[in-house]
Scaffold this motif. Structure first.
Motif, short mmCIF file in Angstrom:
data_model
loop_
_atom_site.label_atom_id
_atom_site.label_comp_id
_atom_site.label_asym_id
_atom_site.label_seq_id
_atom_site.Cartn_x
_atom_site.Cartn_y
_atom_site.Cartn_z
N LEU A 1 0.84 -1.20 0.00
CA LEU A 1 0.00 0.00 0.00
C LEU A 1 0.88 1.26 0.00
CD1 LEU A 1 -2.87 -1.03 2.43
CD2 LEU A 1 -2.99 -0.78 -0.03
N ILE A 2 1.95 1.24 0.78
CA ILE A 2 2.86 2.39 0.80
C ILE A 2 3.48 2.55 -0.59
CG2 ILE A 2 5.02 3.28 1.75
CD1 ILE A 2 4.21 2.00 4.41
N LEU A 3 3.88 1.46 -1.21
CA LEU A 3 4.47 1.51 -2.54
C LEU A 3 3.47 2.06 -3.56
CD1 LEU A 3 6.91 0.82 -4.34
CD2 LEU A 3 5.87 -1.42 -4.70
N VAL A 4 2.21 1.63 -3.45
CA VAL A 4 1.17 2.12 -4.38
C VAL A 4 0.98 3.61 -4.17
CG1 VAL A 4 -1.31 2.00 -4.86
CG2 VAL A 4 0.00 -0.10 -4.62
N VAL A 5 0.91 4.07 -2.91
CA VAL A 5 0.73 5.50 -2.64
C VAL A 5 1.93 6.28 -3.16
CG1 VAL A 5 0.56 7.21 -0.79
CG2 VAL A 5 -0.83 5.14 -0.72
N LEU A 6 3.14 5.78 -2.88
CA LEU A 6 4.35 6.47 -3.35
C LEU A 6 4.41 6.51 -4.88
CD1 LEU A 6 7.17 5.32 -0.90
CD2 LEU A 6 6.24 7.61 -1.19
N LEU A 7 4.11 5.39 -5.51
CA LEU A 7 4.12 5.36 -6.98
C LEU A 7 3.05 6.29 -7.55
CD1 LEU A 7 4.72 1.60 -7.87
CD2 LEU A 7 6.24 3.51 -8.29
N ARG A 8 1.91 6.31 -6.88
CA ARG A 8 0.85 7.20 -7.35
C ARG A 8 1.29 8.64 -7.22
NH1 ARG A 8 -4.57 7.24 -8.59
NH2 ARG A 8 -5.71 9.04 -7.87
N VAL A 9 1.89 9.01 -6.14
CA VAL A 9 2.30 10.39 -5.90
C VAL A 9 3.51 10.74 -6.76
CG1 VAL A 9 3.25 11.98 -4.19
CG2 VAL A 9 1.34 10.50 -3.58
N LYS B 1 1.04 10.37 -11.09
CA LYS B 1 0.55 11.72 -11.31
C LYS B 1 1.47 12.49 -12.25
CE LYS B 1 -2.45 12.48 -7.37
NZ LYS B 1 -2.74 13.27 -6.20
N PRO B 2 2.81 12.49 -12.07
CA PRO B 2 3.65 13.23 -13.03
C PRO B 2 3.58 12.64 -14.43
CG PRO B 2 4.87 12.84 -11.02
CD PRO B 2 3.57 12.08 -10.90
N VAL B 3 3.58 11.31 -14.53
CA VAL B 3 3.50 10.68 -15.86
C VAL B 3 2.15 11.00 -16.47
CG1 VAL B 3 3.39 8.45 -17.05
CG2 VAL B 3 5.18 8.87 -15.38
N SER B 4 1.10 10.93 -15.68
CA SER B 4 -0.24 11.25 -16.15
C SER B 4 -0.31 12.71 -16.61
CB SER B 4 -1.24 10.99 -15.04
OG SER B 4 -2.52 11.38 -15.42
N ARG B 5 0.26 13.63 -15.80
CA ARG B 5 0.31 15.05 -16.18
C ARG B 5 1.13 15.23 -17.46
NH1 ARG B 5 1.05 17.19 -10.58
NH2 ARG B 5 3.03 16.24 -10.93
N LEU C 1 1.67 13.02 -19.83
CA LEU C 1 0.90 12.49 -20.96
C LEU C 1 -0.25 13.43 -21.33
CD1 LEU C 1 0.74 8.66 -20.12
CD2 LEU C 1 2.08 9.79 -21.90
N GLU C 2 -0.86 13.99 -20.29
CA GLU C 2 -1.95 14.94 -20.54
C GLU C 2 -1.43 16.19 -21.25
OE1 GLU C 2 -4.88 17.32 -17.71
OE2 GLU C 2 -4.80 15.17 -17.26
N GLN C 3 -0.29 16.70 -20.78
CA GLN C 3 0.32 17.87 -21.43
C GLN C 3 0.70 17.54 -22.87
OE1 GLN C 3 3.59 18.92 -18.91
NE2 GLN C 3 2.31 20.06 -17.44
N ARG C 4 1.28 16.39 -23.05
CA ARG C 4 1.70 15.95 -24.39
C ARG C 4 0.47 15.84 -25.30
NH1 ARG C 4 6.00 15.34 -27.69
NH2 ARG C 4 5.96 13.38 -28.81
#
Length: 167
Positions: free
Chosen positions: A16-24, A28-32, A34-37
């Motif tokens: 769960l900590i790994l999922v939260v850390l990966l999400r944060v 989110k940066p990869v998603s941002r 990709l969204e910017q791209r």
């Protein structure tokens, strides 16, 4: 069955900590990113479409201007041809008037010369008639003799004085 022990709880907690850390930190940066791209690509596509539309509008305007320029050029050519025809017609008319004036002047000159020659001829005929009358009077003879003298006188006249005129 599944045994719940401290290792399993630690693994679930780590997961769960790994999922939260990966999400944060990653999602989110990869998603941002990709969204910017995606947004950047969409903006590029929109801009390309707008540029294409503007280019098509410009092409239509240039075609319209070209057609208008062709019409104006044709009008200029037709106007120049009309002006040239008018100038040619005016020059022909002026030449005809000049020729008519020259004919009239020549006719007047010929008429004056005829009158002058006729006046000279009249003067010569008068002087010749007076000379003939003087001869007739000086001989004071009969009518037959007078006619003979006049005929002789007329026959003896120089043709250069009378020209081709008959008496």
């Amino acid at each position: 069955m599944i045994e719940i022990n401290a290792t399993l709880i630690a693994q679930v907690l780590n997961f769960l900590i790994l999922v939260v850390l990966l999400r944060v930190l990653a999602y989110k940066p990869v998603s941002r990113l990709l969204e910017q791209r995606s947004k950047k690509i969409q903006d590029s596509i929109d801009k390309a479409e707008a540029d294409q539309k503007a280019a098509e509008e410009t092409l239509v305007q240039y075609k319209a201007k070209l057609a208008d320029a062709n019409v104006k050029a044709q009008e200029i050519v037709e106007k120049a041809e009309k002006v040239a025809r008018d100038e040619h017609d005016a020059a022909v008319l002026a030449t005809k008037k000049e020729i008519e004036q020259m004919k009239a002047t020549a006719a007047e000159d010929i008429q004056r010369e005829r009158e002058k020659i006729a006046a000279q001829l009249r003067g010569e005929v008068v002087s010749l008639s007076l000379a003939a009358a003087g001869k007739v009077i000086s001989k004071n003879i009969d009518n037959k003799e007078n006619e003979r003298l006049i005929n002789d006188f007329i026959n003896s006249l120089d043709k250069e004085k009378l020209g081709d005129l008959s008496c």
